[in-house]
Structures are given as C-alpha cells and as structure tokens.
Design a protein around this motif. Structure first.
Motif, PDB file in Angstrom:
ATOM      1  N   TYR A  52       0.964   4.262  -2.889  1.00  0.00           N
ATOM      2  CA  TYR A  52       0.749   5.681  -2.608  1.00  0.00           C
ATOM      3  C   TYR A  52       1.933   6.532  -3.078  1.00  0.00           C
ATOM      4  CZ  TYR A  52      -3.636   5.291  -0.091  1.00  0.00           C
ATOM      5  OH  TYR A  52      -4.945   5.093   0.220  1.00  0.00           O
ATOM      6  N   ILE A  93      -4.918   4.154  -6.813  1.00  0.00           N
ATOM      7  CA  ILE A  93      -4.850   3.995  -5.361  1.00  0.00           C
ATOM      8  C   ILE A  93      -5.910   3.018  -4.865  1.00  0.00           C
ATOM      9  CG2 ILE A  93      -5.287   5.172  -3.163  1.00  0.00           C
ATOM     10  CD1 ILE A  93      -3.896   7.638  -4.362  1.00  0.00           C
ATOM     11  N   SER A 122       0.828  -1.197   0.000  1.00  0.00           N
ATOM     12  CA  SER A 122       0.000   0.000   0.000  1.00  0.00           C
ATOM     13  C   SER A 122       0.870   1.257   0.000  1.00  0.00           C
ATOM     14  CB  SER A 122      -0.931  -0.002   1.208  1.00  0.00           C
ATOM     15  OG  SER A 122      -1.752   1.119   1.215  1.00  0.00           O
ATOM     16  N   GLY A 150      -3.826  -0.112  -4.249  1.00  0.00           N
ATOM     17  CA  GLY A 150      -3.402   0.150  -2.874  1.00  0.00           C
ATOM     18  C   GLY A 150      -4.416  -0.333  -1.853  1.00  0.00           C
ATOM     19  N   GLU A 151      -5.693  -0.145  -2.147  1.00  0.00           N
ATOM     20  CA  GLU A 151      -6.754  -0.498  -1.208  1.00  0.00           C
ATOM     21  C   GLU A 151      -7.509  -1.766  -1.602  1.00  0.00           C
ATOM     22  OE1 GLU A 151      -6.983   1.066   1.593  1.00  0.00           O
ATOM     23  OE2 GLU A 151      -5.486   2.568   1.022  1.00  0.00           O
TER      24      GLU A 151
END
Length: 193
Positions: A116, A143, A112, A147-148
C-alpha cells in the motif's frame, strides 16, 4: 441413608485456565468488543453531524457539483458503514490474543502495508506521468494482486472497472478536472471529433 441433594447446593464452577481456551483470554476480547462498539457509535454520531452540516451547503450549482455534494456522500457512506459495523461486527481475529498465529499474520500485514505504501507513492507520481486512467488501473492491479493476493483476472478486471467508473462519474458527469495523461488525450481526441 441416601439424601437427595438440595436445590440450594451450589454446583462446582470450573474456571478455564489460559491453556484451556486456546490461549485467548475471554475478558480482553469482550472488553475490546465493547470499546469497538462505543467508538463505532461515536463515529456514527460524528457522521450524522457531518451529514447535517453538508446538507446545509449547496449540493449542486449551475456549473456542476456544489461544495456540499462530496462531503454529504462521504458522510452518508460513513453512517451506513458504521451502522453495518454495529449490526454485524465480525469475528475476533488474531489481534484478540490467539497464540501461534502471530507470526504469519504479522508477515502478511507487513507485506500488505508495504504494498500500500508503494502504491500510494506510485499513485502520486504516476498520475502526473500517466494520467488518471492509466495510473488508477496500474495501482489498483498492484494493490489487489500483490497486497491482497487476488488472481490476475480479478485484479485486472476490477482495476479497469474502477478506472472507467472514476473517469465517467468524476471526469465526465461531475466535471472534475482529472489529471490527463497520454490515454486521456487519446480518448479526448476520439470524443471531440
């Protein structure tokens, strides 16, 4: 001879050993919670001072937003967020000392974090090339998806909403000069005539 135990007889107290609490020490979690509350309270005080200072500046002028509008909004959001954190602080996570979860949590956090960092670099570079709407959309999808780990449809719909709201609120309503790219030039040609 049978004797009744007196009410003053102490009951045996069993202190849990490290393995009996699932590896988590209770005292550090409680201490961490208290430190978190103190820090949150201190930040609320700082945000209240920021609200006071921002409210002394002009919020609006003839040509658009004044120098105090954005700081006031940010400080009010900070106060509200701090109060919510005090009321509902959440639950301790693996950071509180749970053994066995450190590996996957660290890997997910590292992935993550890398996403970012790449997204921020892409935002800085992309906003000059693609403009505000395109770059915000691409970076937000990146993102959220990578990332999420959100589904594609959620990532795309949220990204489009964020870009459009950002353009409408800041670019159109507040009159902020957002970086224009190819998409902004096309939209401007439709709105101007």
């Amino acid at each position: 001879m049978h004797t009744e135990p007196s009410s003053k007889t102490p009951l045996p107290l069993k202190i849990p050993q490290t393995g009996e609490t699932g590896g988590a020490d209770v005292a550090p979690a409680v201490a961490q919670s208290n430190v978190g509350r103190w820090v949150t309270g201190l930040l609320i005080v700082v945000m209240v001072l920021a609200v006071w200072q921002a409210s002394r500046l002009d919020l609006w002028a003839l040509e658009g937003p004044g120098p105090g509008l954005i700081p006031l909004i940010a400080a009010v959001v900070g106060v509200i967020t701090g109060l919510l954190a005090l009321v509902a602080p959440g639950t301790p996570t693996a950071a509180a000392g749970e053994e066995g979860d450190d590996g996957p949590v660290e890997e997910a956090e590292q992935r993550s974090f890398r996403v970012y960092v790449v997204a921020l670099i892409g935002l800085v570079v992309g906003v000059f090339i693609g403009g505000f709407i395109a770059t915000t959309t691409v970076v937000t999808v990146f993102i959220l998806r990578f990332g999420e780990r959100r589904p594609w449809h959620t990532s795309i719909s949220y990204a489009v909403a964020v870009a459009l709201v950002g353009d409408i609120v800041f670019g159109r309503f507040l009159g902020v000069a957002l970086p224009a790219g190819m998409i902004e030039h096309v939209l401007a040609s439709f709105t101007q005539g």
